[in-house]
Scaffold this motif. Structure first.
Motif, PDB file in Angstrom:
ATOM      1  N   ALA A 178       0.695  -1.165   0.085  1.00  0.00           N
ATOM      2  CA  ALA A 178      -0.055   0.000   0.009  1.00  0.00           C
ATOM      3  C   ALA A 178       0.740   1.311  -0.085  1.00  0.00           C
ATOM      4  N   GLY A 179       2.145   1.129   0.506  1.00  0.00           N
ATOM      5  CA  GLY A 179       2.879   2.267   0.823  1.00  0.00           C
ATOM      6  C   GLY A 179       3.865   2.450  -0.490  1.00  0.00           C
ATOM      7  N   VAL A 180       3.732   1.721  -1.675  1.00  0.00           N
ATOM      8  CA  VAL A 180       4.649   1.763  -2.656  1.00  0.00           C
ATOM      9  C   VAL A 180       3.963   2.729  -3.736  1.00  0.00           C
ATOM     10  N   GLY A 181       4.887   3.691  -4.319  1.00  0.00           N
ATOM     11  CA  GLY A 181       4.443   4.408  -5.283  1.00  0.00           C
ATOM     12  C   GLY A 181       4.841   3.698  -6.643  1.00  0.00           C
ATOM     13  N   ALA A 182       4.257   4.070  -7.726  1.00  0.00           N
ATOM     14  CA  ALA A 182       4.623   3.490  -9.009  1.00  0.00           C
ATOM     15  C   ALA A 182       5.773   4.097  -9.335  1.00  0.00           C
ATOM     16  N   SER A 183       5.980   5.271  -8.947  1.00  0.00           N
ATOM     17  CA  SER A 183       7.317   6.262  -9.556  1.00  0.00           C
ATOM     18  C   SER A 183       8.440   5.560  -9.226  1.00  0.00           C
ATOM     19  N   GLN A 184       8.296   4.704  -7.813  1.00  0.00           N
ATOM     20  CA  GLN A 184       9.623   4.160  -7.302  1.00  0.00           C
ATOM     21  C   GLN A 184      10.151   2.696  -7.670  1.00  0.00           C
ATOM     22  N   LEU A 185       9.133   2.300  -8.544  1.00  0.00           N
ATOM     23  CA  LEU A 185       9.426   1.081  -8.885  1.00  0.00           C
ATOM     24  C   LEU A 185      10.198   0.742 -10.414  1.00  0.00           C
ATOM     25  N   SER A 186      10.992  -0.334 -10.473  1.00  0.00           N
ATOM     26  CA  SER A 186      11.471  -0.721 -11.850  1.00  0.00           C
ATOM     27  C   SER A 186      10.682  -1.874 -12.366  1.00  0.00           C
ATOM     28  N   GLY A 187      10.356  -2.792 -11.457  1.00  0.00           N
ATOM     29  CA  GLY A 187       9.430  -3.798 -11.993  1.00  0.00           C
ATOM     30  C   GLY A 187       8.174  -3.729 -11.308  1.00  0.00           C
ATOM     31  N   ILE A 188       7.209  -4.667 -11.591  1.00  0.00           N
ATOM     32  CA  ILE A 188       5.982  -4.871 -11.074  1.00  0.00           C
ATOM     33  C   ILE A 188       6.244  -5.410  -9.641  1.00  0.00           C
ATOM     34  N   ALA A 189       5.519  -4.861  -8.730  1.00  0.00           N
ATOM     35  CA  ALA A 189       5.386  -5.166  -7.129  1.00  0.00           C
ATOM     36  C   ALA A 189       4.156  -5.769  -6.941  1.00  0.00           C
ATOM     37  N   LEU A 190       4.023  -7.121  -6.441  1.00  0.00           N
ATOM     38  CA  LEU A 190       2.887  -7.910  -6.530  1.00  0.00           C
ATOM     39  C   LEU A 190       2.910  -8.872  -5.249  1.00  0.00           C
ATOM     40  N   MET A 191       1.805  -8.773  -4.433  1.00  0.00           N
ATOM     41  CA  MET A 191       1.651  -9.511  -3.243  1.00  0.00           C
ATOM     42  C   MET A 191       0.510 -10.525  -3.419  1.00  0.00           C
ATOM     43  N   VAL A 192       0.849 -11.666  -3.095  1.00  0.00           N
ATOM     44  CA  VAL A 192      -0.468 -12.828  -3.155  1.00  0.00           C
ATOM     45  C   VAL A 192      -0.273 -13.496  -1.890  1.00  0.00           C
ATOM     46  N   ALA A 193      -1.672 -13.765  -1.362  1.00  0.00           N
ATOM     47  CA  ALA A 193      -1.894 -14.413  -0.139  1.00  0.00           C
ATOM     48  C   ALA A 193      -2.723 -15.716  -0.712  1.00  0.00           C
ATOM     49  N   PHE A 194      -2.300 -16.872  -0.616  1.00  0.00           N
ATOM     50  CA  PHE A 194      -2.769 -18.130  -0.944  1.00  0.00           C
ATOM     51  C   PHE A 194      -3.694 -18.503   0.134  1.00  0.00           C
ATOM     52  N   ASP A 195      -4.826 -19.566  -0.287  1.00  0.00           N
ATOM     53  CA  ASP A 195      -5.380 -20.443   0.814  1.00  0.00           C
ATOM     54  C   ASP A 195      -4.808 -21.571   0.795  1.00  0.00           C
ATOM     55  N   HIS A 196      -5.359 -22.515   1.756  1.00  0.00           N
ATOM     56  CA  HIS A 196      -5.115 -23.985   1.975  1.00  0.00           C
ATOM     57  C   HIS A 196      -3.398 -24.363   2.112  1.00  0.00           C
ATOM     58  N   GLU A 197      -2.830 -23.353   2.440  1.00  0.00           N
ATOM     59  CA  GLU A 197      -1.477 -23.742   2.831  1.00  0.00           C
ATOM     60  C   GLU A 197      -1.094 -24.747   3.728  1.00  0.00           C
ATOM     61  N   GLU A 198      -2.003 -24.829   4.979  1.00  0.00           N
ATOM     62  CA  GLU A 198      -1.925 -25.647   5.937  1.00  0.00           C
ATOM     63  C   GLU A 198      -2.498 -27.158   5.711  1.00  0.00           C
ATOM     64  N   VAL A 199      -3.136 -27.181   4.621  1.00  0.00           N
ATOM     65  CA  VAL A 199      -3.445 -28.373   4.232  1.00  0.00           C
ATOM     66  C   VAL A 199      -3.028 -29.073   2.837  1.00  0.00           C
ATOM     67  N   GLY A 200      -1.838 -28.491   2.310  1.00  0.00           N
ATOM     68  CA  GLY A 200      -1.151 -28.843   1.205  1.00  0.00           C
ATOM     69  C   GLY A 200      -1.176 -28.130   0.140  1.00  0.00           C
ATOM     70  N   SER A 201      -1.990 -26.961  -0.261  1.00  0.00           N
ATOM     71  CA  SER A 201      -1.964 -25.990  -1.132  1.00  0.00           C
ATOM     72  C   SER A 201      -2.571 -26.633  -2.456  1.00  0.00           C
ATOM     73  N   GLN A 202      -3.151 -27.871  -2.574  1.00  0.00           N
ATOM     74  CA  GLN A 202      -3.316 -28.192  -3.948  1.00  0.00           C
ATOM     75  C   GLN A 202      -4.830 -28.181  -4.119  1.00  0.00           C
ATOM     76  N   THR A 203      -5.450 -26.683  -4.277  1.00  0.00           N
ATOM     77  CA  THR A 203      -6.775 -26.204  -4.575  1.00  0.00           C
ATOM     78  C   THR A 203      -6.326 -25.216  -5.706  1.00  0.00           C
ATOM     79  N   ARG A 204      -7.549 -24.657  -6.259  1.00  0.00           N
ATOM     80  CA  ARG A 204      -7.474 -23.525  -7.223  1.00  0.00           C
ATOM     81  C   ARG A 204      -7.031 -22.354  -6.554  1.00  0.00           C
TER      82      ARG A 204
END
Length: 453
Positions: free
Chosen positions: A265-291
């Motif tokens: 949220a604090g990243v400014g687009a003018s500061q970046l060289s590449g695309i800044a991306l965060m991802v929070a998955f589900d189901h990691e605690e049971v093996g992650s094998q879901t969509r």
């Protein structure tokens, strides 16, 4: 880096307390993975991000900020403004700096037809989700939280008031309980939610469904399916002789989700060289094998669509996408273990990370963590830029190592990946704990990663 028995600072700064309080608020708003994904989306939308639908065409522009939610998973990204200066989309080249985490935590999941009566008590049937510390869930007031799906296909988030508890057997009835506690997962861990009106099992509409429907503001007859979990009702708390500690449910791994989303949220687009991306998955605690898990297609789908939307006239978009991945880095942020002062021999005898000593760099020769020397150097550079110290973690050879989304992401996308995370005590307990200082340090390290990697 840091590797010694001392905390970063006995007394936390106002900014460190702010991060701890903000994380506490985030946890309270995120009793399930579905709630956490929506919380991230709401917070980032308030910071200027645009929510996209997977069912629609994506219009993505240099300098733009975007979010997409898939069930209990969420991804968000910022596109650098510098892409505007490219002479044409055919010559575009960019890369990703990704921070990956997960929204789910160990606990109990509501079974189908959950209601039954036993010995004058109304109970609900639950199934163990992941690997919780079972004894830590005893004698705690619990809410039920998750997602309801209605007959018309719509979904609704739900969280009840505290209605459930798994009562412990009194020591008078088991004199060996303090020597060895054995819990039968089927017989001993079914929560009580009320007093039964009769001795026979409930027939027809279940009490749990009525309570969930009332909490969600829907009709119980309209509920076609549900993914509902237990959640400890006690709020997070800052405590300790000098307020050093934070105790909370779901620090594994909402501490990482909060740090990643607030850093983005604090990243400014003018500061970046590449695309800044965060991802929070589900189901990691049971093996992650879901969509919506890390073994599923979510991150690949999102990153491929981003590149395709930025260069719609490319004759070979797959080549451009693979070039972007080749220059990318993924930081897998998931909770790890600080040395426990009462069980010190369970840890590696040389590498001794402590609460308050900064984020962990997690290393494993069997690649249960995906860190290698290249990833180590990149994480060290980000921490140096942020003025953050970090600590190495490696397992005791006699104790099996856990794993994270890191190896799964590296395998699926071929991205250089490094495993890091906040240090905890009581991991997988209903109430985990960390150092207040470490939340701010993790945030700062991830914020610097978006800008320097």
């Amino acid at each position: 880096m840091r590797n010694m028995y001392e905390s970063m600072s006995p007394a936390s700064s106002p900014q460190q307390f702010k991060h701890a309080n903000d994380l506490s608020e985030f946890v309270l708003a995120s009793p399930s993975s579905y709630h956490a994904a929506q919380k991230v989306a709401r917070d980032l939308e308030a910071s200027g991000f645009t929510i996209l639908s997977e069912r629609e065409s994506w219009s993505i522009e240099p300098g733009g900020k975007y979010i997409v939610v898939r069930d209990g998973a969420v991804a968000a990204w910022v596109v650098p403004e510098s892409l505007k200066n490219k002479p044409g989309t055919r010559s575009i080249y960019t890369y990703f700096t990704i921070v990956g985490a997960h929204n789910d935590s160990p606990g109990f999941k509501l079974k189908p037809n959950p209601d039954f009566n036993a010995e004058g008590a109304e109970q609900v049937g639950v199934e163990i989700y992941g690997g919780p510390l079972l004894n830590s869930w005893l004698d705690r007031e619990l809410t039920l939280a998750g997602q309801l799906t209605l007959k018309d296909g719509s979904t609704s988030l739900v969280q009840t008031e505290p209605i459930a508890r798994i009562p412990q057997l009194a020591v008078h009835l088991d004199r060996s309980v303090n020597d060895k506690l054995v819990l039968d997962k089927q017989k001993n861990l079914q929560p009580v939610i009320g007093l039964a009106s009769g001795a026979s099992p409930t027939v027809g509409k279940s009490g749990a469904m009525e309570l969930l429907a009332e909490s969600a503001g829907v009709d119980a007859d309209d509920i076609a399916g549900y993914d509902v979990f237990t959640y400890p009702a006690q709020a997070p708390a800052i405590f300790g002789a000098r307020k050093e500690f934070l105790a909370s449910p779901r620090l594994d791994n909402l501490a990482s989700v909060y740090a990643a989303s607030s850093a983005l949220a604090g990243v400014g687009a003018s500061q970046l060289s590449g695309i800044a991306l965060m991802v929070a998955f589900d189901h990691e605690e049971v093996g992650s094998q879901t969509r919506s898990g890390a073994s599923g297609p979510f991150l690949a789908d999102v990153t491929q669509r981003i590149i395709g939307a930025l260069a719609p006239d490319m004759t070979n978009p797959k080549e451009l996408y693979l070039r972007a991945l080749a220059g990318s880095t993924c930081i897998s942020s998931d909770a790890g273990h600080a040395v426990h002062p009462n069980f010190a021999d369970h840890h590696d005898p040389v590498n001794r990370p402590v609460l308050g000593g900064g984020p962990l760099l997690k290393i494993n020769a069997q690649q249960r963590y995906s860190t290698d020397s290249v990833g180590t150097a990149r994480w060290a550079a980000a921490c140096a830029s942020a003025g953050v110290e970090y600590q190495e973690f490696v397992s005791n050879n006699s104790i099996a190592c856990g794993t994270t989304i890191g190896p799964l992401t590296a395998t699926r996308l071929g991205i250089t990946t490094v495993d890091i995370g906040p240090a905890l005590w009581s991991m997988h307990s209903a109430r985990e704990m960390c150092a207040v200082n470490d939340i701010a340090a993790l945030h700062d390290g991830l914020a610097a990663s978006f800008l320097t990697l």
